[in-house]
Scaffold this motif. Sequence first.
Motif, mmCIF file in Angstrom:
data_model
loop_
_atom_site.group_PDB
_atom_site.id
_atom_site.type_symbol
_atom_site.label_atom_id
_atom_site.label_comp_id
_atom_site.label_asym_id
_atom_site.label_seq_id
_atom_site.Cartn_x
_atom_site.Cartn_y
_atom_site.Cartn_z
ATOM 1 N N UNK A 77 22.432 29.033 7.501
ATOM 2 C CA UNK A 77 21.258 28.434 8.142
ATOM 3 C C UNK A 77 21.085 26.972 7.777
ATOM 4 N N UNK A 78 21.510 26.572 6.614
ATOM 5 C CA UNK A 78 21.179 25.143 6.164
ATOM 6 C C UNK A 78 22.041 24.131 6.838
ATOM 7 N N UNK A 79 23.539 25.010 6.902
ATOM 8 C CA UNK A 79 24.521 24.224 7.589
ATOM 9 C C UNK A 79 24.141 23.762 9.024
ATOM 10 N N UNK A 80 23.739 24.918 9.640
ATOM 11 C CA UNK A 80 23.293 24.644 11.279
ATOM 12 C C UNK A 80 22.151 23.824 11.358
ATOM 13 N N UNK A 81 21.267 23.867 10.629
ATOM 14 C CA UNK A 81 19.964 22.991 10.641
ATOM 15 C C UNK A 81 20.490 21.491 10.275
ATOM 16 N N UNK A 82 21.538 21.280 9.314
ATOM 17 C CA UNK A 82 22.159 20.002 9.197
ATOM 18 C C UNK A 82 22.802 19.471 10.286
ATOM 19 N N UNK A 83 23.503 20.301 11.051
ATOM 20 C CA UNK A 83 24.341 19.715 11.930
ATOM 21 C C UNK A 83 23.420 19.412 13.438
ATOM 22 N N UNK A 84 22.451 20.049 13.497
ATOM 23 C CA UNK A 84 21.554 20.238 14.725
ATOM 24 C C UNK A 84 20.751 18.808 14.245
ATOM 25 N N UNK B 50 7.218 31.955 22.149
ATOM 26 C CA UNK B 50 8.110 32.211 23.318
ATOM 27 C C UNK B 50 7.691 31.208 24.452
ATOM 28 N N UNK B 51 6.304 31.104 24.372
ATOM 29 C CA UNK B 51 5.744 30.213 25.597
ATOM 30 C C UNK B 51 6.169 28.859 25.447
ATOM 31 N N UNK B 52 6.272 28.381 24.185
ATOM 32 C CA UNK B 52 6.635 26.753 23.925
ATOM 33 C C UNK B 52 8.223 26.699 24.273
ATOM 34 N N UNK B 53 8.977 27.767 23.708
ATOM 35 C CA UNK B 53 10.679 27.750 23.882
ATOM 36 C C UNK B 53 11.064 27.697 25.398
ATOM 37 N N UNK B 54 10.227 28.554 26.237
ATOM 38 C CA UNK B 54 10.253 28.765 27.585
ATOM 39 C C UNK B 54 10.137 27.234 28.250
ATOM 40 N N UNK B 55 8.906 26.797 27.869
ATOM 41 C CA UNK B 55 8.564 25.650 28.757
ATOM 42 C C UNK B 55 9.637 24.167 28.046
ATOM 43 N N UNK B 56 9.652 24.230 27.088
ATOM 44 C CA UNK B 56 10.730 23.138 26.167
ATOM 45 C C UNK B 56 12.135 23.284 27.016
ATOM 46 N N UNK B 57 12.451 24.637 27.334
ATOM 47 C CA UNK B 57 13.857 24.887 28.072
ATOM 48 C C UNK B 57 13.654 24.252 29.648
ATOM 49 N N UNK B 58 12.502 24.737 29.955
ATOM 50 C CA UNK B 58 12.284 24.410 31.713
ATOM 51 C C UNK B 58 12.065 23.004 31.787
ATOM 52 N N UNK B 59 11.656 22.323 30.774
ATOM 53 C CA UNK B 59 11.422 20.744 30.791
ATOM 54 C C UNK B 59 12.691 19.988 30.366
ATOM 55 N N UNK B 60 13.606 21.032 29.729
ATOM 56 C CA UNK B 60 14.988 20.359 29.105
ATOM 57 C C UNK B 60 14.686 19.224 28.157
ATOM 58 N N UNK C 208 10.025 20.269 17.542
ATOM 59 C CA UNK C 208 8.630 20.230 17.075
ATOM 60 C C UNK C 208 8.198 21.552 16.989
ATOM 61 N N UNK C 209 8.364 22.312 18.172
ATOM 62 C CA UNK C 209 7.895 23.755 18.168
ATOM 63 C C UNK C 209 8.389 24.708 16.810
ATOM 64 N N UNK C 210 9.944 24.397 16.736
ATOM 65 C CA UNK C 210 10.588 25.136 15.722
ATOM 66 C C UNK C 210 10.051 24.813 14.160
ATOM 67 N N UNK C 211 9.497 23.688 14.020
ATOM 68 C CA UNK C 211 9.002 22.900 12.684
ATOM 69 C C UNK C 211 7.634 23.587 12.417
ATOM 70 N N UNK C 212 6.941 23.952 13.473
ATOM 71 C CA UNK C 212 5.629 24.053 13.250
ATOM 72 C C UNK C 212 5.044 25.834 13.947
ATOM 73 N N UNK C 213 6.128 26.538 14.433
ATOM 74 C CA UNK C 213 5.835 27.696 14.607
ATOM 75 C C UNK C 213 6.755 28.758 14.031
#
Length: 554
Positions: free
Chosen positions: A432-439, A499-509, A516-521
């Motif tokens: 998880x730490x390596x994935x977060x670092x690369x992202x 899920x609603x946040x992720x859906x809208x972030x994906x729809x809005x690219x 931000x959603x990952x950090x706060x949810x």
Amino acid sequence: MEWIQSILFEHSAVQAVIVISVIIAVGLGLAKIHLYGISLGVTWVFFAGILAGYLGFSIDPAMLNFAESFGLILFIYELGLKVGPGFFSSFRKGGLNLNLLGLVTVLLGTATAIALSWLFATPMSDMSGILSGATTNTPALGAAQQALKQLGLSASGAALSCAVTYPFGVIGVIIAIIIVRKTMVRPSDIALPEDPDDHNTFIATFQIKNPAVYNKNIKDLASITPKQFVISRHWRDGNVSIPTSDMTLKHDDRVMVITKEEDLEAMTVLFGELESRDWNTGDIDWNKIDSSLVSRHVVISKPELNGKKLGSLRLRNNYGINITRISRSGVTLLATPGLVLQLGDRLTVVGKESQIDKVAQAVGNTVGKLKDPNLAVIFVGMVLGLIVGSIPIAIPGISVPVKLGLAGGPIIVGILMGKFGPNVHMVTYTTRSANLMLRGIGLSLFLACLGLDSGAHFVDTIMNGDGLKWVGLGVIITLLPVLIMFAVSLRWSKLDFGSACGMLCGAMANPMALNYANDTIPGDNPAVAYATVYPIAMFSRVVIAQILILTFLG
């Protein structure tokens, strides 16, 4: 002092690294600032880049384009790799609903842009750029520019309008998330992360009361029903044992079964009588259920086991134990013989302590070996993603082939590699730490270069000509569809907030809003929903951008 002037302003590889690094460092420093408990997080890197561009800093255009593209590709690919193992199961459960909501968001934004173009007498050549910037979709801008050039029209208006509306497109979704969280979200709308051991399985105990299964062994029992299940413990006359495939079931035997919750009724019909005790609470001490058996977790860490089927290891026959569940990237899977193992899988093993120790040695169980990511596979996946993103897709009625681009191709390949890579013995596991670092590195590079590129002419474009009008139209296109679809998702479709946040972030690219959603949810719901929606939403926006130009200007 000339050397300072040289390393800051004269274009070179060293100067590019210094400028980008300073922008990222300043932006991440500002990200720690919270106002009323709110921070824009890594999005500050984007604004630091705009400020640097406005102050006159620049780097070689070729280096800028490389760093921006590489950062976006790395972030998107690692995101796909992260959600890949759980993507298809989540798609089966709610993917159709998420994609429908995402497409409605795309169409609502398009309808808003068309209406504003008519109301404010804005040419569709400019409005296509406003729509691309307001939805942070540079591939759509590229598609619109191609269509404009095909018609012999100037594409400069689309590029400028995209540049001035892009910044609010970045923060607009984040602002919408904050507004909705403060005004619409109830505590029940925020789904807490589930215990990995209870994510996708259901545990129940049964008494054998069905005469049809008397004197049948477990192997024959599995052939009676298409439902999948694992029997982890067997009780007879007060004695507990680990069941083997040849064990024969008798009247009044008790069995502990791991299955899926939706198959519980079928299991009750099969075995006879469901006991009332709930085994799916998080406070059960599995080692105190009986005195002779214990339950432990062991981790697959031997590379040679990556891609092998669980049944081929013959752990039950060799060691007299039972594998009941397998946890992978937060998703718990039934331990069926045909399940393909991946490096990093966590096996729940039931048996005698001494035998479990032998199983641990057989599969590795050395977490330290998993800390080094397989970089070769990461770069191979990125190459494949770029190839997929470059494939031209012909759409009837559209003269210019559509491509998935730098973002669409890598996320699709990342999902496929995360899910199916081990099937061809590719080690795709990263911690998880390596994935977060690369992202984090990828997203920071992308935002720094994006801000630096648009900062030089940002203020001038806003203050002169139609800049302010473009910004205002972009604000409406960003906020209106997102706020409406938040209400629809939370109240009508009953999505959880993540899920609603992720859906809208994906729809809005919008990967910045996703971060931000990952950090706060809590939990991975935003990332999984984003990956579910993003490919189709992005593809549809690219097609729609060309349709708008060809329809209104062709």
